[in-house]
Design a protein around this motif. Structure first.
Motif, PDB file in Angstrom:
ATOM      1  N   ARG A  42       0.833  -1.213   0.000  1.00  0.00           N
ATOM      2  CA  ARG A  42       0.000   0.000   0.000  1.00  0.00           C
ATOM      3  C   ARG A  42       0.867   1.262   0.000  1.00  0.00           C
ATOM      4  NH1 ARG A  42      -3.966   3.460  -1.163  1.00  0.00           N
ATOM      5  NH2 ARG A  42      -4.628   4.655   0.623  1.00  0.00           N
ATOM      6  N   ALA A  43       1.986   1.211   0.688  1.00  0.00           N
ATOM      7  CA  ALA A  43       2.881   2.362   0.740  1.00  0.00           C
ATOM      8  C   ALA A  43       3.431   2.692  -0.651  1.00  0.00           C
ATOM      9  CB  ALA A  43       4.034   2.088   1.698  1.00  0.00           C
ATOM     10  N   LYS A  44       3.649   1.680  -1.449  1.00  0.00           N
ATOM     11  CA  LYS A  44       4.234   1.873  -2.780  1.00  0.00           C
ATOM     12  C   LYS A  44       3.171   2.133  -3.846  1.00  0.00           C
ATOM     13  CE  LYS A  44       7.945   0.743  -5.591  1.00  0.00           C
ATOM     14  NZ  LYS A  44       8.266   1.987  -6.217  1.00  0.00           N
ATOM     15  N   TYR A  45       1.998   1.564  -3.667  1.00  0.00           N
ATOM     16  CA  TYR A  45       0.925   1.680  -4.665  1.00  0.00           C
ATOM     17  C   TYR A  45      -0.353   2.194  -4.005  1.00  0.00           C
ATOM     18  CZ  TYR A  45       4.166  -1.159  -7.284  1.00  0.00           C
ATOM     19  OH  TYR A  45       5.296  -1.620  -7.911  1.00  0.00           O
ATOM     20  N   GLY A  56       6.141  -0.186   8.879  1.00  0.00           N
ATOM     21  CA  GLY A  56       7.073   0.930   8.744  1.00  0.00           C
ATOM     22  C   GLY A  56       6.925   1.641   7.406  1.00  0.00           C
ATOM     23  N   MET A  57       6.816   0.870   6.337  1.00  0.00           N
ATOM     24  CA  MET A  57       6.630   1.464   5.006  1.00  0.00           C
ATOM     25  C   MET A  57       5.314   2.221   4.926  1.00  0.00           C
ATOM     26  SD  MET A  57       8.072  -1.681   2.671  1.00  0.00           S
ATOM     27  CE  MET A  57       7.569  -0.954   1.124  1.00  0.00           C
ATOM     28  N   TYR A  58       4.253   1.621   5.494  1.00  0.00           N
ATOM     29  CA  TYR A  58       2.928   2.240   5.455  1.00  0.00           C
ATOM     30  C   TYR A  58       2.933   3.582   6.202  1.00  0.00           C
ATOM     31  CZ  TYR A  58      -2.035   3.006   6.291  1.00  0.00           C
ATOM     32  OH  TYR A  58      -3.281   3.560   6.355  1.00  0.00           O
ATOM     33  N   LYS A 104       4.609  11.008   4.879  1.00  0.00           N
ATOM     34  CA  LYS A 104       5.159  11.773   3.760  1.00  0.00           C
ATOM     35  C   LYS A 104       4.057  12.424   2.925  1.00  0.00           C
ATOM     36  CE  LYS A 104       8.471  11.154   0.019  1.00  0.00           C
ATOM     37  NZ  LYS A 104       9.274  10.182  -0.706  1.00  0.00           N
ATOM     38  N   ALA A 105       2.927  11.735   2.813  1.00  0.00           N
ATOM     39  CA  ALA A 105       1.827  12.237   1.987  1.00  0.00           C
ATOM     40  C   ALA A 105       0.929  13.229   2.724  1.00  0.00           C
ATOM     41  CB  ALA A 105       0.984  11.069   1.484  1.00  0.00           C
ATOM     42  N   SER A 106       1.132  13.395   4.021  1.00  0.00           N
ATOM     43  CA  SER A 106       0.255  14.285   4.786  1.00  0.00           C
ATOM     44  C   SER A 106       1.037  15.479   5.316  1.00  0.00           C
ATOM     45  CB  SER A 106      -0.389  13.519   5.943  1.00  0.00           C
ATOM     46  OG  SER A 106       0.588  13.080   6.842  1.00  0.00           O
ATOM     47  N   SER A 107       0.289  16.487   5.644  1.00  0.00           N
ATOM     48  CA  SER A 107       0.909  17.670   6.244  1.00  0.00           C
ATOM     49  C   SER A 107      -0.095  18.334   7.178  1.00  0.00           C
ATOM     50  CB  SER A 107       1.343  18.655   5.152  1.00  0.00           C
ATOM     51  OG  SER A 107       0.230  19.101   4.425  1.00  0.00           O
ATOM     52  N   GLY A 108       0.428  19.130   8.092  1.00  0.00           N
ATOM     53  CA  GLY A 108      -0.427  19.880   9.009  1.00  0.00           C
ATOM     54  C   GLY A 108      -1.346  19.003   9.819  1.00  0.00           C
ATOM     55  N   ARG A 109      -2.604  19.340   9.793  1.00  0.00           N
ATOM     56  CA  ARG A 109      -3.620  18.647  10.581  1.00  0.00           C
ATOM     57  C   ARG A 109      -3.800  17.186  10.158  1.00  0.00           C
ATOM     58  NH1 ARG A 109      -9.744  20.864  11.207  1.00  0.00           N
ATOM     59  NH2 ARG A 109     -10.449  19.212  12.569  1.00  0.00           N
ATOM     60  N   LYS A 160      -1.559  15.132   9.460  1.00  0.00           N
ATOM     61  CA  LYS A 160      -0.524  14.274  10.045  1.00  0.00           C
ATOM     62  C   LYS A 160      -1.071  13.483  11.234  1.00  0.00           C
ATOM     63  CE  LYS A 160       4.142  15.687   8.996  1.00  0.00           C
ATOM     64  NZ  LYS A 160       4.302  14.825   7.883  1.00  0.00           N
ATOM     65  N   ARG A 161      -1.981  14.094  11.992  1.00  0.00           N
ATOM     66  CA  ARG A 161      -2.588  13.379  13.123  1.00  0.00           C
ATOM     67  C   ARG A 161      -3.353  12.156  12.641  1.00  0.00           C
ATOM     68  NH1 ARG A 161      -4.974  18.317  16.543  1.00  0.00           N
ATOM     69  NH2 ARG A 161      -5.637  18.833  14.460  1.00  0.00           N
ATOM     70  N   TYR A 162      -4.063  12.305  11.520  1.00  0.00           N
ATOM     71  CA  TYR A 162      -4.787  11.166  10.964  1.00  0.00           C
ATOM     72  C   TYR A 162      -3.825  10.094  10.463  1.00  0.00           C
ATOM     73  CZ  TYR A 162      -8.851  14.168  11.263  1.00  0.00           C
ATOM     74  OH  TYR A 162      -9.844  14.994  11.732  1.00  0.00           O
ATOM     75  N   ALA A 163      -2.692  10.511   9.924  1.00  0.00           N
ATOM     76  CA  ALA A 163      -1.682   9.552   9.484  1.00  0.00           C
ATOM     77  C   ALA A 163      -1.136   8.770  10.671  1.00  0.00           C
ATOM     78  CB  ALA A 163      -0.560  10.265   8.734  1.00  0.00           C
ATOM     79  N   TYR A 164      -0.843   9.467  11.776  1.00  0.00           N
ATOM     80  CA  TYR A 164      -0.395   8.798  12.994  1.00  0.00           C
ATOM     81  C   TYR A 164      -1.465   7.829  13.494  1.00  0.00           C
ATOM     82  CZ  TYR A 164       3.778  11.647  13.909  1.00  0.00           C
ATOM     83  OH  TYR A 164       5.006  12.239  13.850  1.00  0.00           O
ATOM     84  N   LEU A 165      -2.697   8.302  13.521  1.00  0.00           N
ATOM     85  CA  LEU A 165      -3.793   7.471  14.009  1.00  0.00           C
ATOM     86  C   LEU A 165      -3.980   6.233  13.143  1.00  0.00           C
ATOM     87  CD1 LEU A 165      -6.084   7.061  16.028  1.00  0.00           C
ATOM     88  CD2 LEU A 165      -7.546   8.439  14.530  1.00  0.00           C
ATOM     89  N   SER A 166      -3.979   6.409  11.827  1.00  0.00           N
ATOM     90  CA  SER A 166      -4.168   5.248  10.943  1.00  0.00           C
ATOM     91  C   SER A 166      -3.012   4.270  11.104  1.00  0.00           C
ATOM     92  CB  SER A 166      -4.321   5.676   9.482  1.00  0.00           C
ATOM     93  OG  SER A 166      -3.102   6.142   8.949  1.00  0.00           O
ATOM     94  N   GLY A 167      -1.793   4.780  11.283  1.00  0.00           N
ATOM     95  CA  GLY A 167      -0.651   3.906  11.513  1.00  0.00           C
ATOM     96  C   GLY A 167      -0.773   3.151  12.824  1.00  0.00           C
ATOM     97  N   ALA A 168      -1.234   3.833  13.868  1.00  0.00           N
ATOM     98  CA  ALA A 168      -1.409   3.190  15.170  1.00  0.00           C
ATOM     99  C   ALA A 168      -2.490   2.117  15.120  1.00  0.00           C
ATOM    100  CB  ALA A 168      -1.747   4.233  16.232  1.00  0.00           C
ATOM    101  N   VAL A 169      -3.602   2.425  14.464  1.00  0.00           N
ATOM    102  CA  VAL A 169      -4.684   1.440  14.346  1.00  0.00           C
ATOM    103  C   VAL A 169      -4.216   0.235  13.546  1.00  0.00           C
ATOM    104  CG1 VAL A 169      -6.969   1.028  13.339  1.00  0.00           C
ATOM    105  CG2 VAL A 169      -6.549   3.104  14.669  1.00  0.00           C
TER     106      VAL A 169
END
Length: 190
Positions: free
Chosen positions: A13-16, A149-151, A157-162, A164-173
């Protein structure tokens, strides 16, 4: 190798990113999804005379987990997926579906036939990492850690600002789900 398949899907998913994570997760388990009704109907079986712990059953998935069967299921996945995610997405999903067979080849005992139904009585395949549980668990951990880690890296890398919290959350979930899948593999929770 249930959890390891999911780790691979997260890494892909990280690559595609054009292929949704849910499709990759389903794709990586598609051979097992098709296995279930064949198992329930008695067409494919499991022999647990060795035991029923981590990797102890011999699986007679002579259709879904045969080399030709896996290629056919991957081909069908490609036909469906290319309608939704174009050519590259379809190829990626088909490769993820076939990756299931490749990863199972590493962990299964020699119980995977080349042809469906083991036609022709050809030798069955499997490298047997399940015979060495710590090796199999280590392989799964590597797939989980690398995929997660790749995900997370790609999401950050694809997120910024606000976002980024969703990126952290999705990674944690996702991380929690992958760890739960590994615990399920090792401890046989379900």
């Amino acid at each position: 190798m249930f959890a390891g398949h999911f780790g691979l899907a997260a890494g892909v998913r990280a690559k595609y990113p054009e292929v949704p994570l849910w499709a990759l997760m389903l794709g990586t388990q598609l051979l097992d999804v098709v296995f279930v009704p064949l198992f329930v109907s008695g067409v494919e079986t499991m022999d647990d005379h060795i035991g029923n712990g981590y990797g102890e059953a011999i699986i007679h998935a002579d259709y879904t987990h045969s080399l030709l069967g896996a290629l056919l299921i991957s081909g069908l996945a490609w036909i469906v997926a290319k309608r939704f995610w174009r050519g590259r997405g379809g190829r990626v999903l088909a490769a993820v579906v076939f990756s299931h067979w490749l990863l199972d080849l590493i962990v299964h005992r020699a119980d995977m036939p080349i042809l469906p139904g083991n036609w022709g009585g050809l030798p069955t395949l499997g490298l047997g990492a399940w015979s060495h549980p710590w090796l199999a668990i280590s392989l799964e951990l590597v797939l989980l850690a690398a995929g997660l880690g790749m995900y997370v890296h790609a999401a950050m890398k694809a997120s910024s600002g606000r976002k980024k919290r969703y990126a952290y959350l999705s990674g944690a979930v996702l991380g929690c789900l992958l760890v739960f899948a590994l615990l399920n593999d090792v401890l046989g929770l379900f």
